[in-house]
Design a protein around this motif. Structure first.
Motif, mmCIF file in Angstrom:
data_model
loop_
_atom_site.group_PDB
_atom_site.id
_atom_site.type_symbol
_atom_site.label_atom_id
_atom_site.label_comp_id
_atom_site.label_asym_id
_atom_site.label_seq_id
_atom_site.Cartn_x
_atom_site.Cartn_y
_atom_site.Cartn_z
ATOM 1 N N ARG A 44 2.218 -1.029 3.571
ATOM 2 C CA ARG A 44 2.377 0.340 3.091
ATOM 3 C C ARG A 44 3.781 0.847 3.380
ATOM 4 O O ARG A 44 4.415 1.472 2.550
ATOM 5 C CB ARG A 44 1.344 1.261 3.743
ATOM 6 C CG ARG A 44 1.452 2.717 3.305
ATOM 7 C CD ARG A 44 0.231 3.515 3.682
ATOM 8 N NE ARG A 44 -0.964 3.025 2.991
ATOM 9 C CZ ARG A 44 -2.153 3.606 3.063
ATOM 10 N NH1 ARG A 44 -2.324 4.683 3.805
ATOM 11 N NH2 ARG A 44 -3.174 3.100 2.414
ATOM 12 N N SER B 53 1.414 -15.675 5.864
ATOM 13 C CA SER B 53 1.435 -14.219 5.690
ATOM 14 C C SER B 53 1.816 -13.519 6.982
ATOM 15 O O SER B 53 2.510 -12.505 6.963
ATOM 16 C CB SER B 53 0.075 -13.717 5.206
ATOM 17 O OG SER B 53 -0.937 -14.017 6.143
ATOM 18 N N ALA C 216 3.486 -4.099 -1.961
ATOM 19 C CA ALA C 216 2.783 -2.867 -1.602
ATOM 20 C C ALA C 216 1.319 -3.123 -1.277
ATOM 21 O O ALA C 216 0.691 -2.340 -0.553
ATOM 22 C CB ALA C 216 2.905 -1.851 -2.727
ATOM 23 N N LYS C 217 0.753 -4.203 -1.787
ATOM 24 C CA LYS C 217 -0.638 -4.533 -1.477
ATOM 25 C C LYS C 217 -0.784 -5.036 -0.050
ATOM 26 O O LYS C 217 -1.866 -4.972 0.532
ATOM 27 C CB LYS C 217 -1.161 -5.583 -2.459
ATOM 28 C CG LYS C 217 -1.346 -5.065 -3.876
ATOM 29 C CD LYS C 217 -1.868 -6.160 -4.786
ATOM 30 C CE LYS C 217 -2.071 -5.648 -6.202
ATOM 31 N NZ LYS C 217 -2.561 -6.719 -7.119
ATOM 32 N N MET C 218 0.296 -5.542 0.519
ATOM 33 C CA MET C 218 0.263 -6.066 1.883
ATOM 34 C C MET C 218 0.803 -5.075 2.902
ATOM 35 O O MET C 218 0.329 -5.008 4.033
ATOM 36 C CB MET C 218 1.068 -7.364 1.968
ATOM 37 C CG MET C 218 0.510 -8.519 1.192
ATOM 38 S SD MET C 218 1.388 -10.062 1.600
ATOM 39 C CE MET C 218 3.063 -9.646 1.118
ATOM 40 N N GLU D 71 0.022 -1.797 7.424
ATOM 41 C CA GLU D 71 -0.735 -2.308 6.283
ATOM 42 C C GLU D 71 -1.526 -1.166 5.653
ATOM 43 O O GLU D 71 -1.704 -1.112 4.442
ATOM 44 C CB GLU D 71 -1.659 -3.431 6.730
ATOM 45 C CG GLU D 71 -0.878 -4.617 7.301
ATOM 46 C CD GLU D 71 -1.772 -5.602 8.014
ATOM 47 O OE1 GLU D 71 -2.927 -5.778 7.566
ATOM 48 O OE2 GLU D 71 -1.319 -6.202 9.003
ATOM 49 N N ASP D 72 -2.027 -0.276 6.502
ATOM 50 C CA ASP D 72 -2.560 1.021 6.103
ATOM 51 C C ASP D 72 -2.436 1.910 7.335
ATOM 52 O O ASP D 72 -1.742 1.556 8.274
ATOM 53 C CB ASP D 72 -4.001 0.935 5.573
ATOM 54 C CG ASP D 72 -4.967 0.281 6.562
ATOM 55 O OD1 ASP D 72 -4.852 0.555 7.784
ATOM 56 O OD2 ASP D 72 -5.841 -0.486 6.133
ATOM 57 N N GLU E 229 4.826 -4.161 -6.549
ATOM 58 C CA GLU E 229 3.376 -4.004 -6.437
ATOM 59 C C GLU E 229 2.765 -5.038 -5.511
ATOM 60 O O GLU E 229 1.892 -4.731 -4.699
ATOM 61 C CB GLU E 229 2.741 -4.103 -7.827
ATOM 62 C CG GLU E 229 1.226 -3.902 -7.812
ATOM 63 C CD GLU E 229 0.625 -3.974 -9.202
ATOM 64 O OE1 GLU E 229 -0.619 -3.947 -9.316
ATOM 65 O OE2 GLU E 229 1.394 -4.064 -10.188
ATOM 66 N N GLY E 230 3.226 -6.289 -5.610
ATOM 67 C CA GLY E 230 2.669 -7.335 -4.763
ATOM 68 C C GLY E 230 2.897 -7.067 -3.288
ATOM 69 O O GLY E 230 1.994 -7.244 -2.464
#
Length: 209
Positions: A157, A6, A153-155, A177-178, A150-151
């Motif tokens: 932003r 990752s 976007a979860k990791m 990430e945020d 979507e996948g």
């Protein structure tokens, strides 16, 4: 700390050695035109991982090299050495273990190969070709990539790339990430169109050799 799959997705996918200057970023066509003049790139980088729980960011250093049409070398030097090579459609990764670089044959390598293919497209200036991201020219030499899947976007932003004034150079790439956790790549000593030996993308040589 050993880099994870990752972490490579969140770093390699961003190590975009940009191909343009502020004067060439008014449209995707002008970006592509500038990119066409670049056949190879080499640079050093510093990677900073910022997290709310850390007083200081986690810092890694390394270098990368790219040669058209799709050869890539992404190397971490500190704190733990690892190398990812892409050449002739093959992707290989080597991790430091007990003072030696050993091949990584984990299942995640296939996913890295997909990411590396996309990176080479970005290096050619095709930021708006990736269906996983919506690309925006934000002005002031900035490109913003927003995940559409979507996948992803979860990791992530968003990704912000700040281009440099010098043609073919990029100052920073920031992966959010945020709003409180992000990874920043700062590029230095960037060279466009250097003469690169093919072996650079095929062999794992001792650092500094």
């Amino acid at each position: 700390m050993r880099p994870t799959t990752s972490s490579f997705v969140l770093t390699i996918s961003f190590f975009v050695a940009a191909i343009f200057s502020l004067g060439w970023t008014s449209s995707w066509d002008s970006i592509q035109a500038a990119a066409d003049a670049v056949t190879s790139v080499r640079a050093d980088f510093t990677q900073e991982k910022h997290l709310p729980i850390l007083k200081k960011p986690l810092v890694s250093t390394g270098s990368f090299a790219y040669a058209d049409p799709g050869s890539l070398r992404w190397e971490y030097v500190q704190p733990v050495r690892s190398i990812l090579l892409m050449h002739d459609g093959e992707t290989r990764r080597f991790l430091e273990s007990e003072g030696k670089l050993v091949p990584d044959r984990s299942a995640g390598l296939q996913a890295m190969s997909v990411v590396m293919d996309q990176i080479t497209a970005w290096l050619k200036g095709r930021f708006d070709d990736n269906p996983m991201f919506a690309a925006e020219l934000a002005g002031g030499g900035k490109i913003v990539l927003t995940p559409t899947a979507e996948g992803m976007a979860k990791m992530i932003r968003r990704i912000e790339l700040q281009l440099a004034a010098e043609p073919g150079a990029i100052d920073t790439v920031t992966i959010y990430e945020d709003e409180t956790a992000f990874t920043r790549l700062v590029f230095e000593d960037l060279h466009l169109n250097p003469q690169l030996e093919e072996s650079l993308f095929q062999e794992v040589a001792p650092h500094g050799a």
